[in-house]
Design a protein around this motif. Structure first.
Motif, mmCIF file in Angstrom:
data_model
loop_
_atom_site.group_PDB
_atom_site.id
_atom_site.type_symbol
_atom_site.label_atom_id
_atom_site.label_comp_id
_atom_site.label_asym_id
_atom_site.label_seq_id
_atom_site.Cartn_x
_atom_site.Cartn_y
_atom_site.Cartn_z
ATOM 1 N N GLU A 228 0.843 -1.209 0.000
ATOM 2 C CA GLU A 228 0.000 0.000 0.000
ATOM 3 C C GLU A 228 0.873 1.252 0.000
ATOM 4 O OE1 GLU A 228 -3.345 0.069 2.799
ATOM 5 O OE2 GLU A 228 -3.065 -2.099 3.049
ATOM 6 N N LYS A 229 1.971 1.144 0.752
ATOM 7 C CA LYS A 229 2.881 2.279 0.868
ATOM 8 C C LYS A 229 3.495 2.633 -0.494
ATOM 9 C CE LYS A 229 6.232 3.670 4.362
ATOM 10 N NZ LYS A 229 7.042 3.210 5.481
ATOM 11 N N GLN A 230 3.907 1.585 -1.239
ATOM 12 C CA GLN A 230 4.488 1.821 -2.569
ATOM 13 C C GLN A 230 3.465 2.459 -3.502
ATOM 14 O OE1 GLN A 230 5.693 -2.316 -3.040
ATOM 15 N NE2 GLN A 230 7.802 -1.704 -3.474
ATOM 16 N N LEU A 231 2.234 1.935 -3.459
ATOM 17 C CA LEU A 231 1.185 2.459 -4.332
ATOM 18 C C LEU A 231 0.896 3.927 -4.007
ATOM 19 C CD1 LEU A 231 -0.789 2.043 -6.602
ATOM 20 C CD2 LEU A 231 -2.409 1.017 -5.004
ATOM 21 N N ASN A 232 0.866 4.239 -2.717
ATOM 22 C CA ASN A 232 0.653 5.624 -2.303
ATOM 23 C C ASN A 232 1.754 6.539 -2.821
ATOM 24 O OD1 ASN A 232 -1.619 6.592 -0.919
ATOM 25 N ND2 ASN A 232 -1.137 5.254 0.811
ATOM 26 N N ARG A 233 2.980 6.015 -2.735
ATOM 27 C CA ARG A 233 4.118 6.829 -3.170
ATOM 28 C C ARG A 233 4.014 7.120 -4.673
ATOM 29 N NH1 ARG A 233 8.501 3.981 -1.288
ATOM 30 N NH2 ARG A 233 9.215 3.341 -3.354
ATOM 31 N N VAL A 234 3.649 6.080 -5.441
ATOM 32 C CA VAL A 234 3.504 6.210 -6.887
ATOM 33 C C VAL A 234 2.422 7.245 -7.239
ATOM 34 C CG1 VAL A 234 2.581 4.972 -8.899
ATOM 35 C CG2 VAL A 234 4.383 3.944 -7.531
#
Length: 276
Positions: free
Chosen positions: A199-205
Motif C-alpha cells: 500500500e505504501k508503494q502504491l501511495n508513493r507512486v
C-alpha cells in the motif's frame, strides 16, 4: 496490425463554426463511446468537461476521453471556429502509450493551449479531404496525421510541465484497474494486492504522479461516476447508490456530501436548473 481497419468509419470529422446571437449558446451535455479531439482556431467560450469549466481560447486543443460528459457554453455575439474529430476506441489503442495518456483521465486537464501554427489547419483540412475522398488506405493516412497532431500536443505538454513525465507504469496500470473496478473495489489494500505492491508503494507512486493519495483517487473516481449518473440518468438516488457499490443510502449521501458540499438531490436540482 498497427493501423486501423480500412473499411470502417472509425474516424469522423466535424467542422466547428458557431456564431452565437444575443442569447449566447449552450450545447446539450452528452458523452460518447469514443474519443474526441477539438481544435479551436478562434475560441471564446467555456468547455465544461466532467463538471469542470475550461476556457476555450484561440489555438486551444481539447482531448476528450471516452465517457466524459461535456458541453459548451458561449457568451452572446461570439464566434468559435475550428474542427472536431471523433476516434473509435480501437484506433486510440493503436497509439503509443504517451499519446494515449494525453486523453485525460479524470485527474488531468483536457485542455492544451498551443502557439498558433498554420500547420495544424493544414493537417485538419487534409484529414477532412481524406475522409471525404474515400481513397485507398484513407484510415492509415488519417491515423498518421492524427499521430503527428498528437505528437505536437504531447511535445508542448512536455515542455510546459514543470516536472518530468513521471507517471510510471504502476500508476497507469492502477488507473486502468480503477476504471474497471471502482464500483466493486474501494480499498487501497485490494488494489495494491492486484498490482503486487505494498500500500505504501502504491501511495508513493500516486503521490509522485498526481500528488494525491491512492484513497483520494479512488474516492474521486467514485464521486465522478455518482455525479455523472445523477446528472445523466433518471435513476433514483437509492438505485445509483447500490449501482456504485454502497450498502445503504445514508452511507452514499454522507460520502457525496463530504465530497461536494451538497447532497445528491441538491446536486441534481442545481444541474437541472442550468439546462432548463
Amino acid at each position: 496490425s498497427n493501423t486501423p481497419n480500412s473499411d470502417k468509419d472509425v474516424i469522423k470529422f466535424f467542422p466547428i463554426d458557431y456564431k452565437s446571437d444575443e442569447n449566447g449558446f449552450v450545447s446539450k451535455p452528452h458523452s460518447h463511446r469514443h474519443y474526441e479531439i477539438f481544435y479551436f482556431e478562434k475560441g471564446n467560450a467555456s468547455h465544461f468537461i466532467d463538471f469542470k469549466e475550461f476556457e476555450i481560447k484561440d489555438n486551444s486543443f481539447f482531448l476528450v476521453s471516452y465517457n466524459q460528459i461535456h458541453y459548451i457554453t458561449a457568451k452572446p455575439q461570439t464566434h468559435n471556429l475550428g474542427y472536431a474529430i471523433s476516434i473509435d476506441k480501437e484506433v486510440i489503442h493503436l497509439l503509443d502509450t504517451e499519446l494515449i495518456s494525453l486523453f485525460g483521465s479524470f485527474l488531468q486537464s483536457p485542455v492544451f493551449n498551443l502557439d498558433k501554427n498554420p500547420f495544424f489547419t493544414i493537417l485538419f483540412q487534409q484529414i477532412r479531404e481524406e475522409l471525404n475522398g474515400k481513397k485507398l488506405k484513407t484510415n492509415e493516412l488519417v491515423f498518421n496525421f492524427l499521430k503527428i497532431l498528437l505528437t505536437y500536443v504531447w511535445r508542448e505538454q512536455k515542455t510546459i510541465s514543470d516536472k518530468p513525465e513521471n507517471k510510471n507504469t504502476t500508476y497507469l496500470t492502477f488507473m486502468g484497474l480503477l476504471e474497471n473496478n471502482f464500483k466493486t473495489i474501494k480499498s487501497v489494500q485490494e488494489y495494491a494486492l492486484l498490482l503486487s505492491v505494498t500500500e505504501k508503494q502504491l501511495n508513493r507512486v500516486c503521490k509522485l504522479s498526481v500528488n494525491q493519495t491512492t484513497l483520494s483517487i479512488i474516492h474521486d473516481r467514485v464521486n465522478l461516476e455518482a455525479k455523472r449518473k445523477l446528472f445523466y440518468s433518471k435513476n433514483q438516488v437509492k438505485d445509483i447508490c447500490f449501482d456504485l457499490g454502497f450498502e445503504d443510502t445514508s452511507h452514499f449521501n454522507n460520502f457525496f456530501k463530504k465530497m461536494n458540499n451538497k447532497t445528491p438531490t441538491e446536486f441534481r436540482k442545481e444541474m437541472s436548473q442550468i439546462f432548463n
